[in-house]
Design a protein around this motif. Structure first.
Motif, short mmCIF file in Angstrom:
data_model
loop_
_atom_site.label_atom_id
_atom_site.label_comp_id
_atom_site.label_asym_id
_atom_site.label_seq_id
_atom_site.Cartn_x
_atom_site.Cartn_y
_atom_site.Cartn_z
N PRO A 178 -11.10 -9.64 5.76
CA PRO A 178 -11.56 -8.29 5.44
C PRO A 178 -10.42 -7.34 5.07
CG PRO A 178 -12.61 -9.09 7.45
CD PRO A 178 -11.54 -10.07 7.11
N GLY A 191 -11.84 4.58 0.80
CA GLY A 191 -11.03 3.37 0.76
C GLY A 191 -9.95 3.39 1.83
N TRP A 203 0.83 -1.21 0.00
CA TRP A 203 0.00 0.00 0.00
C TRP A 203 0.86 1.26 0.00
CZ3 TRP A 203 -4.98 1.57 -0.50
CH2 TRP A 203 -5.31 2.84 -0.02
N LEU A 214 -10.06 -3.53 -2.89
CA LEU A 214 -11.12 -2.58 -3.26
C LEU A 214 -10.64 -1.13 -3.20
CD1 LEU A 214 -14.17 -4.23 -1.46
CD2 LEU A 214 -13.72 -4.16 -3.92
N ALA A 215 -9.83 -0.79 -2.18
CA ALA A 215 -9.36 0.59 -2.04
C ALA A 215 -8.50 1.00 -3.22
CB ALA A 215 -8.60 0.76 -0.73
N ALA A 260 -9.32 -1.89 8.87
CA ALA A 260 -8.96 -3.31 8.76
C ALA A 260 -7.52 -3.55 9.17
CB ALA A 260 -9.20 -3.78 7.33
N ALA A 314 -11.54 2.63 5.28
CA ALA A 314 -11.79 1.20 5.47
C ALA A 314 -10.49 0.42 5.62
CB ALA A 314 -12.61 0.66 4.29
N PHE A 315 -9.49 0.78 4.82
CA PHE A 315 -8.20 0.08 4.91
C PHE A 315 -7.55 0.31 6.26
CE2 PHE A 315 -3.54 -0.04 4.13
CZ PHE A 315 -3.44 -1.38 3.78
N VAL A 338 -10.38 -5.31 1.54
CA VAL A 338 -10.35 -3.85 1.50
C VAL A 338 -9.13 -3.35 0.72
CG1 VAL A 338 -10.10 -1.78 2.92
CG2 VAL A 338 -11.72 -3.55 3.58
#
Length: 420
Positions: free
Chosen positions: A84, A104, A29, A91-92, A111, A107-108, A88
Motif C-alpha cells: 500500500p 494524497g 517524496w 498515486l499521490a 502508509a 494517504a501517503f 500511494v
C-alpha cells in the motif's frame, strides 16, 4: 523461541533492506516537494497545510500498525504494509490541485507511518536476537535509501522528468524489497496475542505508555529529532531557492548533504554508542544540532546553511535509534522500577507521538513562515534539537540500555513479560 545464527543474520539483512526501501520512498517524496507545491499552486502556508495532512495520516495509522504488529508479529505487518505504501506513493504524485495533493499526502502519511512502525518494531526484535547494538546500522540503511532517493530525484529534476513519472518508477523498483521480506524473523518472536484485546483500545489507552516519565521523554526527544530532520527534507529546498538565492540544482544539495551526513553518522553510530553510552550521545548530538540549526536561521548564505545541515545530520543521526531502542527494549522492568510495557505497544506510543510532532512540525514552520518569514521559522528546529540534550538523562534512564550492554546469549533469547 531459540533461533540459530544464520536465521538471525538473514533476518538482519532483510530488515536492513526494509529500512533502505523506506528511505528510498521518503527521499524520493521529499525531494519533489517544491515541484509538487508549484504544480498545485501553493504558497508556503498552503504547503504547510498539505504537510499537516501527511502528519495527520501518520498519527492515525501508527497506533493501528502497533496493534497489528503486536497481534500478528512485526514481520507479517511489514509484508502487508509495504505494497500500500508504494501504491500511494505513485498515486499521490498524480495530484495537480491543492485538494488532491492534500488527500494524497494524507494517504501517503498513513502508509509511511504504518510501515515505519512495523520495520522499527522488527528492527528492535532483530537487535534483541543479535545481542548487540545494530539499530543505528539499520537507520543508516534508511539514510542511505533517503540519499539514493533524493539523488535520483535530483537527477530526475535536472532532466525535467515529471514527479508522477519519477515516483511511479520509484514505486515499481522498490517493490523488489518484498523478496527480502521472506527472510524476516518468525512472527512468533514478537507476537503478543494476549496483550491485544478483541475490542480496539481507545486513543487514551494507546497512549497510556506515555504516562511513564522515561517513555514520555523518549517520545518528546523523538518528536524534536523528527521535526529537525523533516524540516530539512520539506523546507531546505524552498529556503535555499527562495531565500538564499540558490539554483534549483543547488537547492537539492541541502537535503542530499544532510542525508549523506546522517548516513555516515549512523554507520558509525553503533560504535559511538558502545563507546559513549546512550545518554552522552544524545547530550552531545542535541547541543551540536541546535547550534547548527541556529546558523541556518541566522546566516544569510546558502553555503553556510548546507554546511550546518551536514553538522546537524551527523549530530542527529543516532537520536531516533537510541530513543526507539529505549522504548522497544525487551525487559521486564523499566528504568522507573515498574513493569515495562509490551515492546511493540511502547514503541508505537513513543513513535506515534514522535512522528505526530515530526510530521506536523513542518506545517507549524509553514505557518510561522507565512506570518514572519521562513528563515525566522528555522529557529523552531534549532530550539527543538537543543531540547534533546535536556531530555537525554530521562529518556535513557540515566544509564546504558540492556540492548547496548554486553549480554550473554541466554539473556538475549529471554522472553519478555507481556503486560495487559
Amino acid at each position: 523461541m531459540t533461533l540459530d545464527d544464520p536465521t538471525r543474520r538473514r533476518a538482519h539483512r532483510a530488515v536492513v533492506v526494509a529500512f533502505l526501501a523506506h528511505g528510498v520512498v521518503s527521499g524520493s517524496w521529499f525531494v519533489r516537494i517544491p515541484d509538487l507545491r508549484d504544480l498545485a499552486g501553493l504558497s508556503d502556508g498552503g504547503l504547510g497545510l498539505v504537510l499537516a495532512a501527511l502528519g495527520i495520516g501518520a498519527v492515525v495509522s501508527m497506533p493501528l500498525a502497533g496493534a497489528l504488529a503486536t497481534r500478528h508479529g512485526s514481520a507479517p505487518a511489514m509484508r502487508w504494509l509495504l505494497p500500500p505504501l508504494l501504491a500511494v506513493l505513485a498515486l499521490a504524485a498524480q495530484a495537480s490541485a491543492p485538494l488532491t495533493l492534500a488527500l494524497g499526502s494524507l494517504a501517503f502519511g498513513a502508509a509511511l507511518g504504518a510501515h515505519d512502525i512495523a520495520i522499527n518494531a522488527h528492527g528492535v526484535a532483530v537487535e534483541h536476537e543479535r545481542g548487540r547494538p545494530v539499530l543505528s546500522g539499520m537507520h543508516a540503511a534508511f539514510s542511505i535509501g533517503t540519499l539514493l532517493g533524493a539523488g535520483v530525484g535530483a537527477l530526475a529534476m535536472a532532466a525535467d522528468v515529471a514527479p508522477r513519472v519519477h515516483l511511479l518508477a520509484i514505486a515499481a523498483v522498490t517493490a523488489l524489497a518484498l523478496l527480502a521480506y521472506r527472510h524476516l524473523l518468525p512472527a512468533a518472536v514478537d507476537r503478543h496475542r494476549t496483550a491485544v484485546r478483541a475490542v480496539p483500545p481507545t486513543l487514551g489507552e494507546r497512549l497510556a505508555p506515555l504516562r511513564r516519565r522515561w517513555l514520555l521523554a523518549c517520545a518528546i526527544a523523538a518528536m524534536a529529532s523528527f521535526i529537525a530532520e523533516n524540516a530539512v527534507g520539506e523546507w531546505s529546498g524552498v529556503l535555499l531557492r527562495d531565500h538564499r538565492d540558490a539554483s534549483p540544482a543547488l537547492a537539492a544539495i541541502g537535503f542530499l548533504a544532510f542525508s549523506l551526513a546522517m548516513t555516515v553518522g549512523r554507520l558509525t553510530g553503533d560504535r559511538m554508542v558502545a563507546a559513549l553510552g546512550d545518554r552522552r550521545t544524545l547530550l552531545l548530538g542535541g547541543a551540536l544540532a541546535g547550534t547548527a540549526w541556529a546558523l541556518v536561521a541566522l546566516v544569510d548564505d546558502a553555503g553556510v546553511a548546507i554546511a550546518a545541515w551536514v553538522v546537524a545530520g551527523l549530530a542527529l543521526a543516532n537520536a531516533v535509534p537510541i530513543v526507539f531502542r529505549a522504548a522497544g527494549a525487551r525487559r521486564p522492568v523499566g528504568p522507573d522500577g515498574r513493569p515495562a510495557p509490551v515492546p511493540a505497544q511502547a514503541l508505537a506510543a513513543v513513535s506515534g507521538l514522535g512522528y505526530a510532532g515530526g510530521l506536523l512540525g513542518p506545517s507549524l514552520i509553514g505557518a510561522v513562515a507565512e506570518l514572519l518569514d521562513l528563515p525566522t521559522a528555522m529557529l523552531i528546529p534549532a530550539l527543538l534539537a537543543a531540547s534533546i540534550a535536556l531530555l537525554a538523562r530521562s529518556a535513557t534512564g540515566g544509564e546504558r540500555l540492556p540492548s547496548t550492554a554486553a549480554r550473554s546469549r541466554p539473556a538475549a533469547n529471554a522472553s519478555p513479560t507481556p503486560t495487559a
